[in-house]
Design a protein around this motif. Structure first.
Motif, PDB file in Angstrom:
ATOM      1  N   UNK A  48       2.372  10.106  -9.728  1.00 47.21           N
ATOM      2  CA  UNK A  48       2.326   9.033  -8.731  1.00 47.21           C
ATOM      3  C   UNK A  48       2.679   7.732  -9.430  1.00 47.21           C
ATOM      4  N   UNK A  49       3.680   7.054  -8.890  1.00 52.13           N
ATOM      5  CA  UNK A  49       4.107   5.763  -9.417  1.00 52.13           C
ATOM      6  C   UNK A  49       3.766   4.702  -8.381  1.00 52.13           C
ATOM      7  N   UNK A  50       2.930   3.754  -8.799  1.00 52.09           N
ATOM      8  CA  UNK A  50       2.459   2.702  -7.899  1.00 52.09           C
ATOM      9  C   UNK A  50       3.029   1.367  -8.365  1.00 52.09           C
ATOM     10  N   UNK A  51       3.480   0.571  -7.421  1.00 48.46           N
ATOM     11  CA  UNK A  51       4.011  -0.750  -7.741  1.00 48.46           C
ATOM     12  C   UNK A  51       2.920  -1.627  -8.350  1.00 48.46           C
ATOM     13  N   UNK A  52       3.251  -2.302  -9.450  1.00 53.66           N
ATOM     14  CA  UNK A  52       2.302  -3.217 -10.100  1.00 53.66           C
ATOM     15  C   UNK A  52       1.936  -4.383  -9.192  1.00 53.66           C
ATOM     16  N   UNK A  53       2.821  -4.701  -8.258  1.00 56.82           N
ATOM     17  CA  UNK A  53       2.582  -5.835  -7.356  1.00 56.82           C
ATOM     18  C   UNK A  53       1.688  -5.484  -6.170  1.00 56.82           C
ATOM     19  N   UNK A  54       1.313  -4.232  -6.043  1.00 53.58           N
ATOM     20  CA  UNK A  54       0.480  -3.804  -4.917  1.00 53.58           C
ATOM     21  C   UNK A  54      -0.887  -4.482  -4.990  1.00 53.58           C
ATOM     22  N   UNK A  55      -1.332  -4.994  -3.858  1.00 52.50           N
ATOM     23  CA  UNK A  55      -2.665  -5.609  -3.790  1.00 52.50           C
ATOM     24  C   UNK A  55      -3.739  -4.579  -4.126  1.00 52.50           C
ATOM     25  N   UNK A  56      -4.758  -4.994  -4.856  1.00 53.57           N
ATOM     26  CA  UNK A  56      -5.855  -4.089  -5.213  1.00 53.57           C
ATOM     27  C   UNK A  56      -6.538  -3.503  -3.979  1.00 53.57           C
ATOM     28  N   UNK A  57      -6.593  -4.271  -2.911  1.00 51.49           N
ATOM     29  CA  UNK A  57      -7.233  -3.801  -1.673  1.00 51.49           C
ATOM     30  C   UNK A  57      -6.506  -2.609  -1.050  1.00 51.49           C
ATOM     31  N   UNK A  58      -5.235  -2.418  -1.432  1.00 50.11           N
ATOM     32  CA  UNK A  58      -4.461  -1.305  -0.880  1.00 50.11           C
ATOM     33  C   UNK A  58      -4.486  -0.062  -1.762  1.00 50.11           C
ATOM     34  N   UNK A  59      -5.048  -0.161  -2.951  1.00 50.51           N
ATOM     35  CA  UNK A  59      -5.048   0.977  -3.882  1.00 50.51           C
ATOM     36  C   UNK A  59      -5.682   2.226  -3.278  1.00 50.51           C
ATOM     37  N   UNK A 119       3.602  -0.251   8.534  1.00 47.06           N
ATOM     38  CA  UNK A 119       3.525  -1.649   8.090  1.00 47.06           C
ATOM     39  C   UNK A 119       2.260  -2.324   8.635  1.00 47.06           C
ATOM     40  N   UNK A 120       1.984  -2.120   9.933  1.00 42.06           N
ATOM     41  CA  UNK A 120       0.776  -2.703  10.533  1.00 42.06           C
ATOM     42  C   UNK A 120      -0.499  -2.090   9.944  1.00 42.06           C
ATOM     43  N   UNK A 121      -0.469  -0.788   9.698  1.00 42.67           N
ATOM     44  CA  UNK A 121      -1.626  -0.117   9.089  1.00 42.67           C
ATOM     45  C   UNK A 121      -1.950  -0.735   7.736  1.00 42.67           C
ATOM     46  N   UNK A 122      -0.952  -0.878   6.882  1.00 40.93           N
ATOM     47  CA  UNK A 122      -1.173  -1.415   5.544  1.00 40.93           C
ATOM     48  C   UNK A 122      -1.607  -2.881   5.589  1.00 40.93           C
ATOM     49  N   UNK A 123      -1.033  -3.641   6.517  1.00 42.06           N
ATOM     50  CA  UNK A 123      -1.392  -5.053   6.658  1.00 42.06           C
ATOM     51  C   UNK A 123      -2.865  -5.196   7.065  1.00 42.06           C
ATOM     52  N   UNK A 124      -3.278  -4.413   8.046  1.00 44.02           N
ATOM     53  CA  UNK A 124      -4.674  -4.460   8.518  1.00 44.02           C
ATOM     54  C   UNK A 124      -5.634  -3.963   7.439  1.00 44.02           C
ATOM     55  N   UNK A 129     -10.235  -4.038   4.040  1.00 35.95           N
ATOM     56  CA  UNK A 129     -10.859  -3.162   3.053  1.00 35.95           C
ATOM     57  C   UNK A 129     -11.485  -3.941   1.894  1.00 35.95           C
ATOM     58  N   UNK A 130     -12.711  -3.587   1.552  1.00 33.59           N
ATOM     59  CA  UNK A 130     -13.394  -4.180   0.409  1.00 33.59           C
ATOM     60  C   UNK A 130     -13.712  -3.154  -0.672  1.00 33.59           C
ATOM     61  N   UNK A 131     -13.356  -1.924  -0.436  1.00 35.01           N
ATOM     62  CA  UNK A 131     -13.667  -0.855  -1.386  1.00 35.01           C
ATOM     63  C   UNK A 131     -12.465  -0.655  -2.317  1.00 35.01           C
ATOM     64  N   UNK A 132     -12.612  -1.145  -3.531  1.00 37.59           N
ATOM     65  CA  UNK A 132     -11.527  -1.054  -4.509  1.00 37.59           C
ATOM     66  C   UNK A 132     -11.952  -0.078  -5.599  1.00 37.59           C
ATOM     67  N   UNK A 133     -11.259   1.055  -5.709  1.00 41.98           N
ATOM     68  CA  UNK A 133     -11.661   2.094  -6.662  1.00 41.98           C
ATOM     69  C   UNK A 133     -11.527   1.635  -8.116  1.00 41.98           C
ATOM     70  N   UNK A 134     -12.637   1.654  -8.823  1.00 36.25           N
ATOM     71  CA  UNK A 134     -12.683   1.222 -10.219  1.00 36.25           C
ATOM     72  C   UNK A 134     -11.720   2.026 -11.081  1.00 36.25           C
ATOM     73  N   UNK A 135     -11.645   3.331 -10.820  1.00 30.78           N
ATOM     74  CA  UNK A 135     -10.785   4.217 -11.617  1.00 30.78           C
ATOM     75  C   UNK A 135      -9.321   3.793 -11.530  1.00 30.78           C
ATOM     76  N   UNK A 136      -8.866   3.412 -10.356  1.00 32.99           N
ATOM     77  CA  UNK A 136      -7.472   2.992 -10.187  1.00 32.99           C
ATOM     78  C   UNK A 136      -7.216   1.620 -10.782  1.00 32.99           C
ATOM     79  N   UNK A 137      -8.224   0.754 -10.756  1.00 32.86           N
ATOM     80  CA  UNK A 137      -8.100  -0.577 -11.372  1.00 32.86           C
ATOM     81  C   UNK A 137      -7.995  -0.432 -12.899  1.00 32.86           C
ATOM     82  N   UNK A 138      -8.800   0.471 -13.461  1.00 27.87           N
ATOM     83  CA  UNK A 138      -8.737   0.721 -14.912  1.00 27.87           C
ATOM     84  C   UNK A 138      -7.355   1.210 -15.312  1.00 27.87           C
ATOM     85  N   UNK A 139      -6.788   2.118 -14.546  1.00 28.68           N
ATOM     86  CA  UNK A 139      -5.442   2.605 -14.832  1.00 28.68           C
ATOM     87  C   UNK A 139      -4.422   1.484 -14.722  1.00 28.68           C
ATOM     88  N   UNK A 140      -4.591   0.645 -13.732  1.00 21.25           N
ATOM     89  CA  UNK A 140      -3.655  -0.471 -13.512  1.00 21.25           C
ATOM     90  C   UNK A 140      -3.696  -1.433 -14.693  1.00 21.25           C
TER      91      UNK A 140
END
Length: 144
Positions: A48-59, A119-124, A129-140
């Motif tokens: 899985x390749x995730x854009x570095x510019x992706x907001x943490x709230x969308x992880x 697009x609307x789903x991701x925007x909303x 969303x306030x739940x940001x997975x610690x594991x994905x933040x560590x990888x980022x």
């Protein structure tokens, strides 16, 4: 206390899915993926390749969206062509997987948006969303 338990459980769940499906996650420059993220399968391993510019709230949503592609067998060989049906299936399945971690009322709104517009789903989702997975933040942040 409930929020802490949800965060711990979501990290535990993500870690289990990473192990179960042999998933490697890498954060790449925005121009290296067509969307927020991309998934490739090679010799029964998933990348899985995730854009570095992706907001943490969308992880959370992006990871589960890519996991949904694995679990619904909707990984496309053509990474340039956008397949609306496959993406809608992945979005709905991702929401079903994260349903325990989000408020019930938000879940139903997200479900409608998943069918209408990604697009609307991701925007909303990014807004609410306030739940940001610690594991994905560590990888980022290149932390183990």
């Amino acid at each position: 206390m409930k929020k802490v338990l949800k965060k711990l459980y979501v990290d535990y769940y993500i870690e289990n899915m990473i192990k179960k499906y042999n998933i490697s996650i890498d954060y790449v420059e925005e121009n290296q993926v067509c969307a927020n993220a991309a998934i490739i399968v090679y010799q029964k391993n998933y990348y899985i390749y995730i854009s570095k510019k992706l907001e943490d709230r969308l992880l959370l949503l992006v990871f589960f969206h890519e996991l949904a592609h694995i679990r619904t067998n909707t990984i496309d060989d053509n990474y340039i062509k956008y397949n609306t049906i496959k993406e809608m299936i992945a979005n709905v399945y991702a929401l079903i997987m994260i349903k325990p971690f989000i408020p019930k009322t938000d879940f139903y709104i997200y479900l409608v948006l998943a069918v209408l517009s990604e697009k609307l789903l991701f925007k909303r989702f990014a807004k609410k969303n306030n739940l940001i997975p610690r594991r994905l933040i560590c990888l980022k942040n290149n932390l183990k």
